[in-house]
Design a protein around this motif. Sequence first.
Motif, PDB file in Angstrom:
ATOM      1  N   ALA A   1      22.497   1.084  37.798  1.00 13.88           N
ATOM      2  CA  ALA A   1      22.473   2.151  36.567  1.00 13.88           C
ATOM      3  C   ALA A   1      21.824   3.625  36.891  1.00 13.88           C
ATOM      4  CB  ALA A   1      21.754   1.435  35.383  1.00 13.88           C
TER       5      ALA A   1
ATOM      6  N   GLU B   1      23.802   5.506  38.594  1.00 15.53           N
ATOM      7  CA  GLU B   1      25.289   5.765  38.009  1.00 15.53           C
ATOM      8  C   GLU B   1      26.409   5.515  38.507  1.00 15.53           C
ATOM      9  OE1 GLU B   1      25.155   9.912  36.529  1.00 15.53           O
ATOM     10  OE2 GLU B   1      23.188   9.764  35.792  1.00 15.53           O
TER      11      GLU B   1
ATOM     12  N   TRP C   1      28.699   3.040  37.718  1.00 14.82           N
ATOM     13  CA  TRP C   1      28.980   2.266  36.693  1.00 14.82           C
ATOM     14  C   TRP C   1      29.842   0.981  36.671  1.00 14.82           C
ATOM     15  CZ3 TRP C   1      25.215   2.641  33.477  1.00 14.82           C
ATOM     16  CH2 TRP C   1      24.433   3.991  33.437  1.00 14.82           C
TER      17      TRP C   1
ATOM     18  N   GLN D   1      29.943   4.315  29.682  1.00 17.75           N
ATOM     19  CA  GLN D   1      30.160   5.190  30.684  1.00 17.75           C
ATOM     20  C   GLN D   1      31.573   5.403  31.513  1.00 17.75           C
ATOM     21  OE1 GLN D   1      27.881   7.743  31.605  1.00 17.75           O
ATOM     22  NE2 GLN D   1      26.637   6.680  29.760  1.00 17.75           N
TER      23      GLN D   1
END
Length: 99
Positions: free
Chosen positions: A6, A9, A11, A41
Amino acid sequence: MSAVFAKQERWDRVLFYAKKANELDSTNSKSKFRMGQAYLQLENIEKAKELLEEVLAINPDDALVKRELQKVALASKQMDDKEKLVYRAMMTKLAQEKK
């Protein structure tokens, strides 16, 4: 593991590991929270909302969950606005073609 991804990023990886954690312990609200974050996301807004509301029902005072749900609401509104523009453009084009 999903917390690390996370922060990066990544996802798709967050979702993968959060799902694995949820399979091992379906009462783990943190894995559901991470899944909700990842779905948001990845633009699966409905699934994100469903999971985050489930976590909020378990932890009604959790500020992080509330913040994510605010992001969900904003993303949902933006998606609706985008759809309206697309439909408006389609209708305008159809109206012009009929003239």
